[in-house]
Design a protein around this motif. Structure first.
Motif, PDB file in Angstrom:
ATOM      1  N   GLY A  61      42.920  45.803  32.368  1.00 29.08           N
ATOM      2  CA  GLY A  61      43.857  44.954  31.636  1.00 29.08           C
ATOM      3  C   GLY A  61      44.528  45.596  30.442  1.00 29.08           C
ATOM      4  O   GLY A  61      44.845  44.905  29.469  1.00 29.08           O
ATOM      5  N   SER A  62      44.765  46.892  30.477  1.00 35.85           N
ATOM      6  CA  SER A  62      45.446  47.562  29.370  1.00 35.85           C
ATOM      7  C   SER A  62      46.893  47.083  29.275  1.00 35.85           C
ATOM      8  O   SER A  62      47.707  47.324  30.170  1.00 35.85           O
ATOM      9  N   GLN A  63      47.224  46.381  28.194  1.00 37.59           N
ATOM     10  CA  GLN A  63      48.585  45.885  28.017  1.00 37.59           C
ATOM     11  C   GLN A  63      49.579  47.026  27.832  1.00 37.59           C
ATOM     12  O   GLN A  63      50.725  46.949  28.283  1.00 37.59           O
ATOM     13  N   ILE A  64      49.167  48.077  27.148  1.00 35.50           N
ATOM     14  CA  ILE A  64      50.064  49.202  26.908  1.00 35.50           C
ATOM     15  C   ILE A  64      50.505  49.834  28.223  1.00 35.50           C
ATOM     16  O   ILE A  64      51.696  50.005  28.492  1.00 35.50           O
ATOM     17  N   PHE A  65      49.537  50.161  29.064  1.00 36.50           N
ATOM     18  CA  PHE A  65      49.879  50.820  30.323  1.00 36.50           C
ATOM     19  C   PHE A  65      50.618  49.873  31.263  1.00 36.50           C
ATOM     20  O   PHE A  65      51.482  50.302  32.033  1.00 36.50           O
ATOM     21  N   LYS A  66      50.288  48.589  31.198  1.00 43.77           N
ATOM     22  CA  LYS A  66      51.011  47.615  32.012  1.00 43.77           C
ATOM     23  C   LYS A  66      52.476  47.561  31.597  1.00 43.77           C
ATOM     24  O   LYS A  66      53.376  47.500  32.447  1.00 43.77           O
ATOM     25  N   ALA A  67      52.720  47.603  30.294  1.00 44.85           N
ATOM     26  CA  ALA A  67      54.089  47.579  29.788  1.00 44.85           C
ATOM     27  C   ALA A  67      54.852  48.835  30.179  1.00 44.85           C
ATOM     28  O   ALA A  67      56.023  48.781  30.564  1.00 44.85           O
TER      29      ALA A  67
END
Length: 259
Positions: A61-67
């Protein structure tokens, strides 16, 4: 107006110095942590594939990598390839460092886009900065919070999962602002003297003082209450509407992201 413009520019320089200590620790840290688990738990790291590394990042659930994957898919693939190559060596520290450096490089590469970011995305990114600061103020002593602004997360007792989540959000909102700027085509604009004057007025209305502004500008070691002052500064910037508000928010974010 000129007097306030000078103070405003100095304040930006100070805040960018603060962010320089904070952001590199956050952008990519989560990925390094998750990949640590992948490498440590793999019986044969040399057999790791980019698909496995990407799956592990997404599952955590890494938001940075998802973004990054959402806004810049080709860059995401390139970052995963770099991390996979290092992960195959089985060196956990190199995995973490490669993750952090790769994402920080992307942040610096796209920082110039921020002047064209829409106000809504700029506001989200700046609000993430404020949320982290408010969280630190609520959880830590006033002295620790002030040191957090001066020294970065190393001043915190032990950054827990909540703080890591805040930092992850800071990075993710920046990349969403980069992506929106790249797609949106809004005209680039830096904050003008008039915009800084509006920010100064908003800061005073929010209870700010020239003494506090000078303390922000100098990251004063003697000044007590730096965190509330910076919180008012961010809140004032977020309160500005229309193009002046966009100019101020994107200029502040650019100074944060370019370091």
């Amino acid at each position: 107006m000129t007097r306030w413009k000078g103070v405003g520019v100095a304040a930006i320089a100070a805040l960018s110095f603060v962010a320089l200590k904070v952001l590199p620790w956050a952008l990519g840290f989560a990925g390094g942590k998750y990949l640590y688990q992948t490498v440590a738990g793999s019986p044969d790291p040399q057999m790791l594939t980019t698909a496995q590394v990407s799956e592990q990042i997404e599952s955590q659930g890494s938001q940075i990598f998802k973004a990054i994957k959402q806004e810049f898919p080709e860059d995401y693939d390139a970052v995963v390839e770099k991390i996979t190559a290092v992960a195959r060596l089985g060196n956990v520290d190199q995995v973490r460092n490669t993750s952090r450096v790769a994402v920080a490089d992307l942040r610096q590469r796209y920082a110039s886009l921020l002047s064209s970011a829409p106000d809504s995305k700029a506001a989200e990114a700046l609000r993430a900065q404020l949320d982290m600061l408010n969280h630190v103020m609520a959880r830590e002593t006033a002295a620790t919070c002030d040191n957090y602004l001066r020294q970065g997360p190393g001043a915190l007792s032990t950054p827990d999962q909540d703080f890591l989540g805040d930092m992850d959000k800071i990075g993710a909102t920046l990349f969403h602002a980069f992506g929106a700027a790249k797609k949106g085509g809004l005209p680039a604009a830096s904050a003008s003297d008039e915009d800084w004057s509006l920010l100064a007025d908003a800061f005073i209305k929010a209870g700010g003082t020239p003494v506090e502004m000078n303390a922000i500008a100098n990251v004063s070691l003697e000044f007590e209450g730096l965190c509330p002052a910076v919180a008012k500064f961010y809140t004032s910037a977020l309160s500005l509407q229309g193009e002046p508000g966009r100019h101020i928010k994107t200029t502040l974010l650019y100074e944060i992201a370019r370091n």
